[in-house]
Write a protein that holds these residues in place. Structure first.
Motif, PDB file in Angstrom:
ATOM      1  N   ARG B 209       0.833  -1.205   0.000  1.00  0.00           N
ATOM      2  CA  ARG B 209       0.000   0.000   0.000  1.00  0.00           C
ATOM      3  C   ARG B 209       0.866   1.252   0.000  1.00  0.00           C
ATOM      4  N   ILE B 210       2.217   1.059  -0.005  1.00  0.00           N
ATOM      5  CA  ILE B 210       3.129   2.194   0.155  1.00  0.00           C
ATOM      6  C   ILE B 210       3.248   2.948  -1.161  1.00  0.00           C
ATOM      7  N   HIS B 211       3.050   4.244  -1.121  1.00  0.00           N
ATOM      8  CA  HIS B 211       3.105   5.017  -2.367  1.00  0.00           C
ATOM      9  C   HIS B 211       4.562   5.292  -2.760  1.00  0.00           C
ATOM     10  N   VAL B 212       4.752   5.617  -4.026  1.00  0.00           N
ATOM     11  CA  VAL B 212       6.117   5.776  -4.539  1.00  0.00           C
ATOM     12  C   VAL B 212       6.817   7.023  -3.975  1.00  0.00           C
ATOM     13  N   GLY B 213       6.071   7.841  -3.269  1.00  0.00           N
ATOM     14  CA  GLY B 213       6.699   8.990  -2.603  1.00  0.00           C
ATOM     15  C   GLY B 213       7.845   8.540  -1.707  1.00  0.00           C
ATOM     16  N   LEU B 214       7.706   7.336  -1.132  1.00  0.00           N
ATOM     17  CA  LEU B 214       8.777   6.833  -0.268  1.00  0.00           C
ATOM     18  C   LEU B 214      10.047   6.598  -1.086  1.00  0.00           C
ATOM     19  N   LEU B 215       9.862   6.131  -2.328  1.00  0.00           N
ATOM     20  CA  LEU B 215      11.034   5.927  -3.181  1.00  0.00           C
ATOM     21  C   LEU B 215      11.689   7.267  -3.515  1.00  0.00           C
ATOM     22  N   VAL B 216      10.854   8.261  -3.755  1.00  0.00           N
ATOM     23  CA  VAL B 216      11.395   9.609  -3.997  1.00  0.00           C
ATOM     24  C   VAL B 216      12.220  10.040  -2.787  1.00  0.00           C
ATOM     25  N   ALA B 217      11.668   9.772  -1.592  1.00  0.00           N
ATOM     26  CA  ALA B 217      12.374  10.168  -0.367  1.00  0.00           C
ATOM     27  C   ALA B 217      13.715   9.449  -0.248  1.00  0.00           C
ATOM     28  N   PHE B 218      13.726   8.131  -0.547  1.00  0.00           N
ATOM     29  CA  PHE B 218      14.992   7.401  -0.459  1.00  0.00           C
ATOM     30  C   PHE B 218      15.988   7.912  -1.496  1.00  0.00           C
ATOM     31  N   ALA B 219      15.483   8.235  -2.676  1.00  0.00           N
ATOM     32  CA  ALA B 219      16.370   8.802  -3.698  1.00  0.00           C
ATOM     33  C   ALA B 219      16.970  10.110  -3.180  1.00  0.00           C
ATOM     34  N   ALA B 220      16.138  10.900  -2.501  1.00  0.00           N
ATOM     35  CA  ALA B 220      16.633  12.166  -1.959  1.00  0.00           C
ATOM     36  C   ALA B 220      17.709  11.917  -0.905  1.00  0.00           C
ATOM     37  N   VAL B 221      17.520  10.877  -0.093  1.00  0.00           N
ATOM     38  CA  VAL B 221      18.521  10.554   0.938  1.00  0.00           C
ATOM     39  C   VAL B 221      19.867  10.253   0.273  1.00  0.00           C
ATOM     40  N   LEU B 222      19.810   9.397  -0.766  1.00  0.00           N
ATOM     41  CA  LEU B 222      21.067   9.044  -1.439  1.00  0.00           C
ATOM     42  C   LEU B 222      21.698  10.262  -2.096  1.00  0.00           C
ATOM     43  N   ALA B 223      20.859  11.068  -2.735  1.00  0.00           N
ATOM     44  CA  ALA B 223      21.383  12.251  -3.413  1.00  0.00           C
ATOM     45  C   ALA B 223      22.024  13.207  -2.421  1.00  0.00           C
ATOM     46  N   VAL B 224      21.345  13.433  -1.301  1.00  0.00           N
ATOM     47  CA  VAL B 224      21.888  14.362  -0.305  1.00  0.00           C
ATOM     48  C   VAL B 224      23.183  13.803   0.292  1.00  0.00           C
ATOM     49  N   HIS B 225      23.187  12.492   0.529  1.00  0.00           N
ATOM     50  CA  HIS B 225      24.415  11.898   1.077  1.00  0.00           C
ATOM     51  C   HIS B 225      25.586  12.096   0.122  1.00  0.00           C
ATOM     52  N   TYR B 226      25.322  11.846  -1.156  1.00  0.00           N
ATOM     53  CA  TYR B 226      26.371  12.043  -2.171  1.00  0.00           C
ATOM     54  C   TYR B 226      26.811  13.508  -2.200  1.00  0.00           C
ATOM     55  N   LEU B 227      25.829  14.385  -2.191  1.00  0.00           N
ATOM     56  CA  LEU B 227      26.110  15.822  -2.248  1.00  0.00           C
ATOM     57  C   LEU B 227      27.002  16.252  -1.082  1.00  0.00           C
ATOM     58  N   LEU B 228      26.689  15.758   0.097  1.00  0.00           N
ATOM     59  CA  LEU B 228      27.410  16.224   1.280  1.00  0.00           C
ATOM     60  C   LEU B 228      28.793  15.591   1.400  1.00  0.00           C
ATOM     61  N   THR B 229      28.942  14.361   0.936  1.00  0.00           N
ATOM     62  CA  THR B 229      30.215  13.682   1.193  1.00  0.00           C
ATOM     63  C   THR B 229      31.156  13.673   0.002  1.00  0.00           C
ATOM     64  N   ARG B 230      30.649  13.862  -1.200  1.00  0.00           N
ATOM     65  CA  ARG B 230      31.528  13.679  -2.362  1.00  0.00           C
ATOM     66  C   ARG B 230      31.750  14.939  -3.190  1.00  0.00           C
ATOM     67  N   THR B 231      30.909  15.941  -3.021  1.00  0.00           N
ATOM     68  CA  THR B 231      30.981  17.049  -3.968  1.00  0.00           C
ATOM     69  C   THR B 231      31.639  18.290  -3.368  1.00  0.00           C
ATOM     70  N   ALA B 232      32.056  19.158  -4.274  1.00  0.00           N
ATOM     71  CA  ALA B 232      32.637  20.433  -3.874  1.00  0.00           C
ATOM     72  C   ALA B 232      31.619  21.243  -3.075  1.00  0.00           C
ATOM     73  N   PHE B 233      30.365  21.184  -3.520  1.00  0.00           N
ATOM     74  CA  PHE B 233      29.314  21.927  -2.824  1.00  0.00           C
ATOM     75  C   PHE B 233      29.214  21.487  -1.358  1.00  0.00           C
ATOM     76  N   GLY B 234      29.229  20.166  -1.152  1.00  0.00           N
ATOM     77  CA  GLY B 234      29.124  19.645   0.209  1.00  0.00           C
ATOM     78  C   GLY B 234      30.292  20.090   1.075  1.00  0.00           C
ATOM     79  N   LEU B 235      31.476  20.084   0.485  1.00  0.00           N
ATOM     80  CA  LEU B 235      32.656  20.497   1.249  1.00  0.00           C
ATOM     81  C   LEU B 235      32.575  21.977   1.606  1.00  0.00           C
ATOM     82  N   ARG B 236      32.095  22.764   0.646  1.00  0.00           N
ATOM     83  CA  ARG B 236      31.946  24.199   0.928  1.00  0.00           C
ATOM     84  C   ARG B 236      30.976  24.412   2.089  1.00  0.00           C
ATOM     85  N   LEU B 237      29.874  23.656   2.071  1.00  0.00           N
ATOM     86  CA  LEU B 237      28.909  23.770   3.164  1.00  0.00           C
ATOM     87  C   LEU B 237      29.572  23.436   4.491  1.00  0.00           C
ATOM     88  N   GLN B 238      30.377  22.380   4.468  1.00  0.00           N
ATOM     89  CA  GLN B 238      31.020  21.926   5.701  1.00  0.00           C
ATOM     90  C   GLN B 238      32.018  22.964   6.208  1.00  0.00           C
TER      91      GLN B 238
END
Lengths: 545, 386
Positions: B209-238
């Motif tokens: 019964r779970i809607h695909v919004g949860l998949l969108v959320a998990f995709a966002a988790v992975l994207a944010v994790h990548y952004l924060l740990t691997r990219t120049a943008f994430g390092l600048r934020l840090q």
């Protein structure tokens, strides 16, 4: 004055405070390793050592800021648990920290009363009396209603001492108290300490400057790599000549093996070694040819100051390739504004900055960085590095997002790691690995990280702002050599320093900054020191600028 | 055993956060700093229940029953979608030590727009296109609502805590005006929007019964994790978060970075609204916007601003709140009791964090008096010798 203490007078007194077998470990370093040391009443005990030798940690332990992993402290022979700064105060241990702890926007009296939390009502009258009493004890005059921020550094320090003595201290710790002082203020500090000593205080004086220890100390202890490398008591201090003592202490600080003063012949040898090392550096300088090509030019540049610091006003000079131009002056006379205006961190309010004849005043920090204009900041912890990031990342902070270390915004960890390892080796940064956090390194190694970052990738002009401030002798000479080598390789260096000896040692010309204006430029050579000194105090009419 | 544990804590203490520390030791640290507050909060909540005359074991077993068992885990999973997206929005900007506390306003505006335009859009446009458009609309609305605080912060250094909070009140107010005004369902009296037909809502993940919004959320988790740990943008934020002086010194363009961080944060929170409305509710009622962000914040901190680590905490809270809805009803407690539990977690987290700070300075998690008392007890006598 310290040397005149009758030998043995101090020996008779029992120690007020004893630190016994103190050990403290930090990640990757043992800051203190089984240190046992005693402090006696009526004695100035100098604690010498390189940066990272463990002086500050040891005093942190004594003042309740740091908890030792092992060891104990006794006060008047009884075990004492100093587990907070408050507890230290209650045991009568007052500390004057290296950096000011006064709140600039409060008056002297308000600053002193900050610690009074015992009653709701502020006892202003009592505080005034206490201040008068302590000022009389120190032999100084202090306006209780002046704002702390308006006081000169020397005066601020006197307030800090009064603050440390406020609750009736018997032990006074001074952590590198002279690093910000003018010679006059140092003389005044000497007098204050003499008076406190007469009153029977035990004074712990931490420094890495040998001559201070020799002129002030009744007893000198040297820390090296966290261990007590040796001690000289009053007798040793009064019986040996200054040169012998100097050599002995240097041996303790840097020698292969710590030893007490035993063999005079050996001392002589040590002395020669040290002097030769010193000469090697001295011989290298102004003799080389200065390239005539102008790299950097300031044309009537003005920028605003921040807070108590002055800005710069109408500053003009040129800097040629291969040249080291010194900027002398008392701290706070516009040094930081000058450095930040050149690096791009501060806007010019007027005038122009030209790099190879091209105006760069409107370019951003990173654009200037890419053009080869580099800035070694004097605030290595506050802005130079990010303590919580690794050495490797700190080496690349100014190249975030640039290829080949970042591709399409993604960090290339392999490339960063390899280059970081090269830089660490080249600049002799002592770190467990490039993955270690910068915050765990000692001051000297942090400075090396900053230098490595700024001097890598073909620098053209490098602004050094007090690059050896707070560093030990060995790192200091390494940094100076680096600057000299840089100029020899054809880059231009602007060396802003409050240490006149340093400027005389390596600069080609020395400009003098006073109240934000460039009051003169002196070619380095015989008599330059005098001339610069006179310009600093405003006795010579401005010739340049 | 006890001595063993004490010894290993010591070693972690002297080398906090260092790479190369044994996995086991790090695990101990993670457990103490992240899981212990939750455990303590549940224990304290149990004591509170006992005082209120309820059986804590019944209450907690009901939470398990209604939050996990008999397929109710699917309801918990559905609830995770907006929570995760909000958590990501907060994680991104908190990394830079910028505190976007305007999540309620950003969420409410996104939700109001989606619910307001949703019914007519799904009726007139191909469904996939309509749903994507609505997601983008909510994202844009959430992002746009951060613009004023972002620009004020970037240009004048205005305290964003105050501006985002104020904008949040305005945002919720505006959303209410929209719902009671132009988005009002004309056929009924209650102040709410028209309802998106069930068949036009987000599709379910097959055989759940779970809607695909949860998949969108998990995709966002992975994207944010990548952004924060691997990219120049994430390092600048840090860098900005750890040392603003250094950020300025090394030439990071701060205004651009701050505004981008705000837009991403607000955008993710807006997307959370879209996922919740399109996946679960189908409509919005005035004055009834959920304050998901308030519940999520403690878990974002418990996860130490680590995007991946947020997931188990959010899952925990989803179960707690899903099961808690029924459990509180059966125990005759107001639903706000769940917020008490969240508040307790925050409280214990702060306490443990404080003790941990001391420990990093060479102390221990226990206060000196307490640890002395413990150590001098028979059990730990040997370690008392120092």
């Amino acid at each position: 004055m310290g040397n005149g203490t009758p030998a043995g007078a101090a020996e008779r007194k029992a120690p007020v405070v004893e630190l016994i077998e103190i050990t403290k470990r930090y990640p990757g370093v043992v800051a203190n390793d089984g240190v046992t040391i005693a402090f006696r009443a009526g004695e100035v005990h100098c604690l010498l050592g390189e940066n990272g030798a463990g002086k500050s940690t040891l005093m942190g332990i004594l003042s309740g800021l740091v908890k030792p992993d092992a060891g104990r402290i006794t006060i008047d022979g009884k075990n004492a648990a100093i587990d907070s700064p408050r507890a230290a105060l209650e045991f009568g241990i007052g500390t004057v920290y290296q950096h000011s702890t006064l709140i600039p926007a409060l008056t002297v009296l308000q600053n002193l009363m900050l610690g009074e939390t015992r009653s709701l009502r502020l006892d202003t009258g009592g505080a005034r009396r206490r201040l008068d009493e302590l000022a009389a004890l120190l032999g100084v005059e202090i306006d209780p209603d002046a704002y702390a921020g308006d006081l000169a550094l020397g005066r601020q320090q006197q307030v800090e001492i009064i603050k440390a003595l406020w609750r009736g201290s018997r032990v006074l710790i001074l952590d590198e108290p002279t690093s910000m002082l003018t010679p006059q203020a140092f003389a005044e500090l000497e007098k204050v300490l003499a008076r406190l000593k007469e009153r029977g205080l035990a004074i712990v004086f931490i420094s890495h400057k040998l001559h201070e220890a020799l002129s002030l100390g009744d007893r000198i202890s040297v820390l090296r790599q966290g261990r007590l490398a040796g001690s000289l008591d009053g007798q040793a201090l009064s019986s040996a000549s200054a040169e012998e003592l100097r050599a002995a202490i240097i041996r303790m600080m840097f020698g292969e093996e710590a030893r007490a003063v035993e063999d005079v012949a050996e001392l002589q040898e040590d002395l020669e070694v040290v002097e030769q090392e010193h000469l090697e550096i001295v011989e290298q300088e102004p003799s080389h040819e200065v390239d005539s090509e102008t790299v950097l030019e300031l044309d009537r540049a003005s920028a605003q100051g921040v807070g108590a610091e002055l800005g710069i006003d109408d500053v003009s000079f040129t800097l040629a390739a291969g040249e080291i131009l010194g900027v002398a002056g008392v701290d706070g006379n516009g040094q930081r504004a000058l450095a930040e205006a050149i690096s791009g961190q501060r806007h010019l309010t007027d005038g122009q900055i030209l790099l190879y004849g091209v105006p760069i005043s409107r370019l951003s920090v990173s654009a200037r960085q890419k053009l080869g204009l580099r800035y070694v900041t004097d605030d290595r912890l506050g802005e130079g590095t990010v303590a919580s990031l690794s050495v490797a990342l700190n080496l690349f902070l100014k190249r975030i997002g640039q290829p080949p270390f970042w591709r399409l915004g993604r960090i290339q960890r392999g490339a960063v790691g390899r280059r970081a390892n090269e830089l660490v080796r080249e600049f002799d940064v002592r770190t467990p690995s490039v993955g270690s956090r910068v915050g765990t390194l000692s001051g000297g190694n942090i400075q090396k990280v900053v230098l490595a970052r700024e001097l890598a990738f073909q620098p053209k002009v490098v602004v050094f702002n007090k690059p050896t401030y707070g560093l030990d002798v060995r790192t200091t000479s390494a940094v100076r050599e680096t600057i000299v080598r840089l100029a020899r390789e054809g880059a231009a260096a602007l060396l802003i320093s409050t240490d006149l000896e340093e400027l005389i040692e390596i600069c080609d010309r020395i400009a003098v900054l006073s109240r934000g204006r460039l009051v003169g430029v002196v070619p380095n050579g015989p008599g330059a020191a005098d001339e610069v000194g006179q310009l600093m105090v405003g006795e010579l009419p401005a010739e340049a600028a | 055993m006890a001595q063993e544990a004490v010894g290993s804590q010591r070693r972690v203490a002297s080398e906090p956060w260092r790479r190369g520390v044994g996995l086991g030791l790090r695990l101990v640290d993670v457990l103490i700093r992240s899981v212990l507050p939750v455990v303590l909060a549940l224990v304290a909540g149990g004591i509170l229940l006992e005082i209120l005359g309820r059986n804590p074991r019944t209450f907690y077993s009901h939470i398990w029953l209604y939050g996990v068992q008999n397929g109710s885990w699917q309801d918990s999973a559905i609830r995770m979608a907006p929570l995760l997206l909000i958590a990501m929005g907060l994680t991104v900007i908190f990394r830079a030590s910028i505190w976007n506390l305007g999540y309620n306003g950003q969420f409410a505006l996104g939700a109001a727009l989606v619910a307001g335009y949703g019914p007519s859009l799904v009726a007139n446009v191909p469904l996939a296109l309509a749903l994507v458009t609505l997601f983008l609309m909510a994202t844009a609305a959430g992002a746009a609502w951060t613009l004023v605080p972002a620009v004020l912060k970037a240009r004048y250094g205005t305290n964003e805590i105050i501006t985002t909070l104020m904008m949040s009140f305005i945002g919720v107010g505006l959303a209410n005006i929209l719902v009671k005004g132009s988005f009002q369902d004309p056929t009924i009296q209650t102040p709410q929007t028209r309802v998106i037909p069930l068949e036009d809502m987000l599709p379910s993940i097959p055989s759940t019964r779970i809607h695909v919004g949860l998949l969108v959320a998990f995709a966002a988790v992975l994207a944010v994790h990548y952004l924060l740990t691997r990219t120049a943008f994430g390092l600048r934020l840090q860098v900005l978060g750890a040392n603003p002086g250094a950020a300025r010194h090394v030439g990071i363009r701060l205004p651009r970075l701050i505004i981008t961080a705000f837009l991403i944060s607000g955008g993710l929170i807006g997307a959370a609204a879209a996922a919740d409305i399109l996946g679960l509710w189908g409509y919005v009622r005035a004055d009834q916007f959920p304050a998901y962000g308030d519940a999520v914040i403690p878990f974002v901190f418990l996860a130490r601003l680590n995007a991946l680590a947020v997931v188990p905490f959010v899952a925990f809270y989803a179960v707690l709140s899903t099961g808690g809805d029924l459990a509180t009803a059966e125990a005759d407690l107001p639903i706000d009791f769940l917020l008490v539990l969240v508040g307790l977690i925050l409280l214990f987290m702060t306490v443990i964090e404080y003790l941990g700070r001391r420990r990093e300075l060479g102390g221990s998690y226990l206060t000196p008096g307490l640890s002395h008392a413990l150590r001098s007890s028979l059990f730990w006598r040997k370690t008392a010798v120092e």
